[in-house]
Design an enzyme around this catalytic site. Structure first.
Site, PDB file in Angstrom:
ATOM      1  N   ARG A   1     158.421  66.637  49.134  1.00 48.58           N
ATOM      2  CA  ARG A   1     158.864  65.286  49.581  1.00 48.58           C
ATOM      3  C   ARG A   1     159.255  65.204  51.037  1.00 48.58           C
ATOM      4  NH1 ARG A   1     160.373  65.101  44.360  1.00 48.58           N
ATOM      5  NH2 ARG A   1     158.771  64.215  42.978  1.00 48.58           N
TER       6      ARG A   1
ATOM      7  N   LYS B   1     151.823  58.836  63.206  1.00 46.98           N
ATOM      8  CA  LYS B   1     150.559  58.714  62.088  1.00 46.98           C
ATOM      9  C   LYS B   1     150.166  60.138  61.777  1.00 46.98           C
ATOM     10  CE  LYS B   1     148.071  54.450  63.327  1.00 46.98           C
ATOM     11  NZ  LYS B   1     146.998  53.795  63.315  1.00 46.98           N
TER      12      LYS B   1
ATOM     13  N   GLU C   1     142.282  57.750  76.300  1.00 46.15           N
ATOM     14  CA  GLU C   1     143.259  57.317  75.471  1.00 46.15           C
ATOM     15  C   GLU C   1     144.371  56.698  76.315  1.00 46.15           C
ATOM     16  OE1 GLU C   1     142.776  56.444  72.223  1.00 46.15           O
ATOM     17  OE2 GLU C   1     141.701  58.391  71.473  1.00 46.15           O
TER      18      GLU C   1
ATOM     19  N   LYS D   1     152.869  54.359  74.871  1.00 45.51           N
ATOM     20  CA  LYS D   1     152.696  54.379  73.075  1.00 45.51           C
ATOM     21  C   LYS D   1     153.998  54.096  72.374  1.00 45.51           C
ATOM     22  CE  LYS D   1     150.508  56.318  69.432  1.00 45.51           C
ATOM     23  NZ  LYS D   1     149.863  57.246  68.806  1.00 45.51           N
TER      24      LYS D   1
ATOM     25  N   GLU E   1     151.727  49.465  62.223  1.00 44.37           N
ATOM     26  CA  GLU E   1     150.407  48.818  62.668  1.00 44.37           C
ATOM     27  C   GLU E   1     150.109  47.593  61.777  1.00 44.37           C
ATOM     28  OE1 GLU E   1     147.111  51.505  63.399  1.00 44.37           O
ATOM     29  OE2 GLU E   1     145.773  49.820  62.882  1.00 44.37           O
TER      30      GLU E   1
ATOM     31  N   ARG F   1     150.562  47.268  67.147  1.00 42.62           N
ATOM     32  CA  ARG F   1     149.806  48.755  67.221  1.00 42.62           C
ATOM     33  C   ARG F   1     148.273  48.485  67.335  1.00 42.62           C
ATOM     34  NH1 ARG F   1     152.481  54.108  64.499  1.00 42.62           N
ATOM     35  NH2 ARG F   1     151.136  55.549  65.604  1.00 42.62           N
TER      36      ARG F   1
ATOM     37  N   ASN G   1     143.800  50.207  69.004  1.00 44.05           N
ATOM     38  CA  ASN G   1     142.370  50.232  68.406  1.00 44.05           C
ATOM     39  C   ASN G   1     141.394  49.929  69.375  1.00 44.05           C
ATOM     40  OD1 ASN G   1     143.523  51.732  66.345  1.00 44.05           O
ATOM     41  ND2 ASN G   1     143.704  49.624  65.172  1.00 44.05           N
TER      42      ASN G   1
ATOM     43  N   HIS H   1     137.932  51.112  69.692  1.00 44.33           N
ATOM     44  CA  HIS H   1     137.649  52.128  68.830  1.00 44.33           C
ATOM     45  C   HIS H   1     136.749  51.649  67.683  1.00 44.33           C
ATOM     46  CE1 HIS H   1     140.693  54.319  70.497  1.00 44.33           C
ATOM     47  NE2 HIS H   1     140.756  55.274  69.567  1.00 44.33           N
TER      48      HIS H   1
ATOM     49  N   HIS I   1     133.910  54.263  66.754  1.00 40.94           N
ATOM     50  CA  HIS I   1     133.641  54.941  65.147  1.00 40.94           C
ATOM     51  C   HIS I   1     132.174  54.673  64.868  1.00 40.94           C
ATOM     52  CE1 HIS I   1     138.256  54.177  64.369  1.00 40.94           C
ATOM     53  NE2 HIS I   1     138.093  55.174  64.905  1.00 40.94           N
TER      54      HIS I   1
ATOM     55  N   HIS J   1     135.815  62.424  70.653  1.00 43.75           N
ATOM     56  CA  HIS J   1     136.104  61.105  70.167  1.00 43.75           C
ATOM     57  C   HIS J   1     136.669  60.404  71.548  1.00 43.75           C
ATOM     58  CE1 HIS J   1     138.747  57.866  68.244  1.00 43.75           C
ATOM     59  NE2 HIS J   1     139.768  58.317  69.233  1.00 43.75           N
TER      60      HIS J   1
HETATM   61  N1  LIG Z   1     148.012  60.589  64.806  1.00 43.48           N
HETATM   62  C1  LIG Z   1     147.375  59.585  65.745  1.00 43.48           C
HETATM   63  O1  LIG Z   1     148.128  58.672  66.363  1.00 43.48           O
HETATM   64  C2  LIG Z   1     146.302  60.041  66.666  1.00 43.48           C
HETATM   65  C3  LIG Z   1     145.869  59.357  67.686  1.00 43.48           C
HETATM   66  C4  LIG Z   1     144.916  59.922  68.266  1.00 43.48           C
HETATM   67  C5  LIG Z   1     143.803  60.853  67.707  1.00 43.48           C
HETATM   68  N2  LIG Z   1     144.226  61.497  66.593  1.00 43.48           N
HETATM   69  C6  LIG Z   1     143.488  62.696  66.233  1.00 43.48           C
HETATM   70  O2  LIG Z   1     143.494  63.683  66.930  1.00 43.48           O
HETATM   71  C7  LIG Z   1     142.456  64.479  66.759  1.00 43.48           C
HETATM   72  C8  LIG Z   1     141.841  64.925  67.840  1.00 43.48           C
HETATM   73  O3  LIG Z   1     142.810  65.576  68.862  1.00 43.48           O
HETATM   74  P1  LIG Z   1     142.108  66.468  70.022  1.00 43.48           P
HETATM   75  O4  LIG Z   1     141.460  65.888  70.790  1.00 43.48           O
HETATM   76  O5  LIG Z   1     143.545  67.179  70.447  1.00 43.48           O
HETATM   77  O6  LIG Z   1     141.231  67.798  69.207  1.00 43.48           O
HETATM   78  P2  LIG Z   1     141.418  68.964  68.472  1.00 43.48           P
HETATM   79  O7  LIG Z   1     142.727  69.181  68.076  1.00 43.48           O
HETATM   80  O8  LIG Z   1     140.196  69.428  67.962  1.00 43.48           O
HETATM   81  O9  LIG Z   1     141.529  69.941  69.903  1.00 43.48           O
HETATM   82  C9  LIG Z   1     140.065  70.079  70.773  1.00 43.48           C
HETATM   83  C10 LIG Z   1     139.786  71.513  70.933  1.00 43.48           C
HETATM   84  O10 LIG Z   1     140.741  71.897  71.984  1.00 43.48           O
HETATM   85  C11 LIG Z   1     141.357  73.273  71.349  1.00 43.48           C
HETATM   86  N3  LIG Z   1     142.493  73.516  72.064  1.00 43.48           N
HETATM   87  C12 LIG Z   1     143.838  72.935  71.808  1.00 43.48           C
HETATM   88  N4  LIG Z   1     144.547  73.191  72.734  1.00 43.48           N
HETATM   89  C13 LIG Z   1     144.286  73.894  73.544  1.00 43.48           C
HETATM   90  C14 LIG Z   1     144.596  74.612  74.953  1.00 43.48           C
HETATM   91  N5  LIG Z   1     145.720  74.340  75.280  1.00 43.48           N
HETATM   92  N6  LIG Z   1     143.645  75.270  75.592  1.00 43.48           N
HETATM   93  C15 LIG Z   1     142.091  75.272  74.998  1.00 43.48           C
HETATM   94  N7  LIG Z   1     142.091  74.820  74.095  1.00 43.48           N
HETATM   95  C16 LIG Z   1     142.633  73.959  73.348  1.00 43.48           C
HETATM   96  C17 LIG Z   1     141.173  73.016  70.171  1.00 43.48           C
HETATM   97  O11 LIG Z   1     141.439  74.459  69.257  1.00 43.48           O
HETATM   98  C18 LIG Z   1     139.939  72.467  70.055  1.00 43.48           C
HETATM   99  O12 LIG Z   1     138.930  73.278  69.844  1.00 43.48           O
HETATM  100  C19 LIG Z   1     141.562  63.626  65.752  1.00 43.48           C
HETATM  101  O13 LIG Z   1     141.302  64.333  64.681  1.00 43.48           O
HETATM  102  C20 LIG Z   1     142.292  62.396  65.906  1.00 43.48           C
HETATM  103  O14 LIG Z   1     141.985  61.501  64.665  1.00 43.48           O
HETATM  104  C21 LIG Z   1     145.300  61.146  65.899  1.00 43.48           C
HETATM  105 ZN   LIG Z   2     141.609  57.303  69.788  1.00 44.70          ZN
END
Ligand SMILES: NC(=O)c1ccc[n+]([C@@H]2O[C@H](COP(=O)([O-])OP(=O)(O)OC[C@H]3O[C@@H](n4cnc5c(N)ncnc54)[C@H](O)[C@@H]3O)[C@@H](O)[C@H]2O)c1
Ligand SMILES: [Zn+2]
Length: 352
Positions: A109, A131, A173, A218, A228, A232, A236, A239, A243, A256
């Protein structure tokens, strides 16, 4: 330096380049993937102090951000006998921080959660704001929770190994937030040395300025609207279009952030047609995206199909379609009164 994310129940700090030593009383599980671990784990471990540490690795990639991986992570937390006083640290990009936050929120929990993002995107967006979640067959991030970390630590040295495409995708972003919320922040990005940024060779001072500005934006949104309900939603911006593009290209063609860049241009085309922004403002944002080598065009094969996909998007509340549009630079607004004809005419512009 650090930024306080002010929330009613659980405020916390986002630390930027001040991770010297992190000390914990109980057991710690550190969630990461092999790529990040290979590059940076030693550097992080030298700064962690705790009774017992367990490293849990997950497979790298968005396709592993699912319930199966989550269950594996939880299993390993049980095998390690983590208790209610233990902490989970997520060390990686947004995939790792999203799964880590979710696992921490439901393990017995809820146990303490710390995020140490290693991508620019995760530093400026994913790891901040609480999130968490995973994807399933019905879509992205449809299963999850709002669960705030105890703290977030952004260390720009980890970005040195990040490919330029990933850095640029994270910048989208930031541009999204600046365009919607703060023209001064947009000017900061406009004046940034893009070569230095794309090769992760900025000075520590500049990283501090960039990351802190973005986190502030943010934080300002999340502290007003944690769950949201209204404000918030501005995050988007671009977005809904993105999507659909990601879906149609099966998440393979664009990162993305790249799809969001195109989505921003589509949303701005709509705002331009509605007289909400000027030609100059439209071109200003497009030029900024192009400065970071982000894509700004996507060829829509079937306009009707693209439009129908909007209706299925989770951001459509009460069958009214919400569009986040700019009403001038720095002024994002949510509109649910946009006619189908207006949207279709914009989509037609992307047919060629
Ligand atoms: N929670 C939220 O509010 C929120 C907001 C935006 C995005 N997201 C989520 O975040 C994800 C995307 O995140 P991301 O772009 O970081 O992608 P990711 O976590 O897939 O990382 C991108 C790539 O970079 C690699 N990597 C990470 N750190 C590295 C480093 N220092 N050096 C070299 N390679 C490295 C990872 O292993 C991966 O291959 C999505 O799933 C999205 O839905 C969440
Ligand atoms: Zn995004």
């Amino acid at each position: 330096m650090n930024i306080l994310l002010n929330l009613k129940h659980h405020s916390y700090k986002v630390h930027i380049n001040e991770l010297l030593r992190l000390e914990f009383k109980g057991k710690v599980a550190l969630l990461t993937n092999a790529k990040v671990a290979g590059l940076h784990l030693q550097s992080l471990l030298s700064r962690l102090v705790c009774d017992e540490l367990f490293v849990i690795t997950i497979k790298d990639g968005e396709e592993f951000k699912n319930l199966k991986t989550l269950e594996d992570v939880l299993d390993q937390m049980f095998v390690s006998k983590l208790d209610r006083k233990s902490t989970l640290i997520a060390f990686g990009g947004g995939v790792v921080t999203d799964i880590g936050g979710f696992a921490a929120s439901i393990y017995q929990r809820g146990i303490d959660f710390i995020a140490i993002p290693t991508t620019f995107l995760a530093m400026v967006d994913a790891a901040v704001g609480g999130k968490t979640g995973v994807n399933n067959a019905f879509g992205k991030n449809l299963i999850g929770s709002f669960y705030q970390p105890r703290g977030v630590y952004c260390e720009s040295e980890f970005l040195k190994s990040l490919p330029s495409r990933e850095l640029a995708a994270g910048m989208t972003e930031f541009i999204k937030m600046a365009a919607c919320l703060d023209e001064k922040a947009l000017e900061l990005i406009e004046s940034l040395d893009e070569q230095g940024f794309l090769s992760a060779r900025l000075s520590k001072e500049l990283w501090n300025e960039l990351i802190s500005k973005s986190v502030q934006l943010k934080a300002s949104v999340v502290s007003i609207d944690e769950r949201e309900s209204q404000m918030r939603m501005l995050l988007n911006y671009g977005h809904s279009f993105a999507h659909i593009i990601e879906n149609q290209t099966k998440y393979k063609l664009f990162l993305h952030g790249e799809a969001v860049a195109i989505g921003i241009v589509m949303a701005n085309t709509l705002a331009l047609r509605l007289g909400m922004i000027t030609d100059n403002e439209f071109l200003r944002i497009k030029a900024l995206l192009e400065k970071f080598k982000l894509p700004t065009h996507y060829k829509i094969a079937n306009v009707d199909e693209f439009y129908q996909a909007f209706a299925l998007d989770k951001k459509s509340v009460n069958s009214k379609m919400n569009f986040v549009l700019l009403d001038g630079i720095g002024k994002g607004v949510i509109r649910n009164d946009i006619s189908k004809e207006a949207v279709i005419s914009v989509l037609e512009e992307f047919k060629a």
